[in-house]
Design a protein around this motif. Sequence first.
Motif, PDB file in Angstrom:
ATOM      1  N   THR A   1      -7.027   7.525  -5.755  1.00 10.93           N
ATOM      2  CA  THR A   1      -7.063   8.952  -6.067  1.00 10.93           C
ATOM      3  C   THR A   1      -8.451   9.547  -5.894  1.00 10.93           C
ATOM      4  O   THR A   1      -8.638  10.527  -5.159  1.00 10.93           O
TER       5      THR A   1
ATOM      6  N   THR B   1       0.834  -1.198   0.000  1.00  7.46           N
ATOM      7  CA  THR B   1       0.000   0.000   0.000  1.00  7.46           C
ATOM      8  C   THR B   1       0.873   1.255   0.000  1.00  7.46           C
ATOM      9  O   THR B   1       1.837   1.351   0.755  1.00  7.46           O
ATOM     10  N   ALA B   2       0.519   2.202  -0.869  1.00  6.47           N
ATOM     11  CA  ALA B   2       1.272   3.457  -0.985  1.00  6.47           C
ATOM     12  C   ALA B   2       0.308   4.623  -0.830  1.00  6.47           C
ATOM     13  O   ALA B   2      -0.863   4.454  -0.479  1.00  6.47           O
ATOM     14  N   MET B   3       0.819   5.828  -1.123  1.00  2.33           N
ATOM     15  CA  MET B   3       0.025   7.032  -0.904  1.00  2.33           C
ATOM     16  C   MET B   3      -1.275   7.010  -1.698  1.00  2.33           C
ATOM     17  O   MET B   3      -2.338   7.367  -1.178  1.00  2.33           O
ATOM     18  N   ASN B   4      -1.216   6.595  -2.943  1.00  9.16           N
ATOM     19  CA  ASN B   4      -2.401   6.624  -3.799  1.00  9.16           C
ATOM     20  C   ASN B   4      -2.853   5.242  -4.247  1.00  9.16           C
ATOM     21  O   ASN B   4      -3.667   5.121  -5.170  1.00  9.16           O
TER      22      ASN B   4
ATOM     23  N   GLN C   1      -9.841   9.385  -2.227  1.00 12.25           N
ATOM     24  CA  GLN C   1      -9.227  10.378  -1.356  1.00 12.25           C
ATOM     25  C   GLN C   1      -9.756  11.772  -1.645  1.00 12.25           C
ATOM     26  O   GLN C   1     -10.043  12.540  -0.717  1.00 12.25           O
TER      27      GLN C   1
END
Length: 233
Positions: A77, A57-60, A80
Amino acid sequence: MKKNVFFGMAAAVALTMSSCFGGGKAQQQQVEFEESDSTESYSPFDKTIYGLCGNGTAMNTLQLLTDNGDTLNLDLTNAQENGQVFGGLQAGDRMAVLPNKNKTEAQIVINQNTLLGDWVMPNPIDGSSEVGIRIKEGGIAESIDQSSIVYKTWKIYNGKLEILSQREGGGDMEELNLYELILLGADSLVYKTSGVDKQEEETFEYSRWKEKPAMDLHGLKLEDSGDEFRIDH
């Protein structure tokens, strides 16, 4: 024998005509429901996918290790930007995700580990005490210090929080309500009634229950009371 064959053929013709004029339309509507990407459209099917938040899992991007053994990498994206990621992303936490049709994007993400726990608000009658809901593993819900409503079960249904309850004086009748999540954090839970008129919708704002510090007879925290506050009799 010929009589039986005749009635069999007549039944087949009637069934075919029924499918052409009625059944075909119903079947087409069902397909439209299943293929719709809109979370607001009525659908008898729960599209929620359950699994664990993966180390990838990453930021986006959410890496979801599903209960079916699949590994999905879902774009976050839009979720969020729309404020539809609830409870944070932590590797190993259990997630409930509403994806798009192709399972390439996450529309709603709910961290179930964050959702679990005791949630309370000031008593709406006089504010002198706290009442709330206990959300437990296994879909179990319980009431906290209130007798007017008894919470029984909970689940995530198409990105919404579904709660089964029973009100005092309602006999054996149970209520099944859907709520839209507005906020879910370490210490805050806010949701509102879903699918009702704007003038009738109700918002519930909870904070996570925290044990109050013990007090002595003089209203002082026991950890703070010392010899200088001691009264000799």
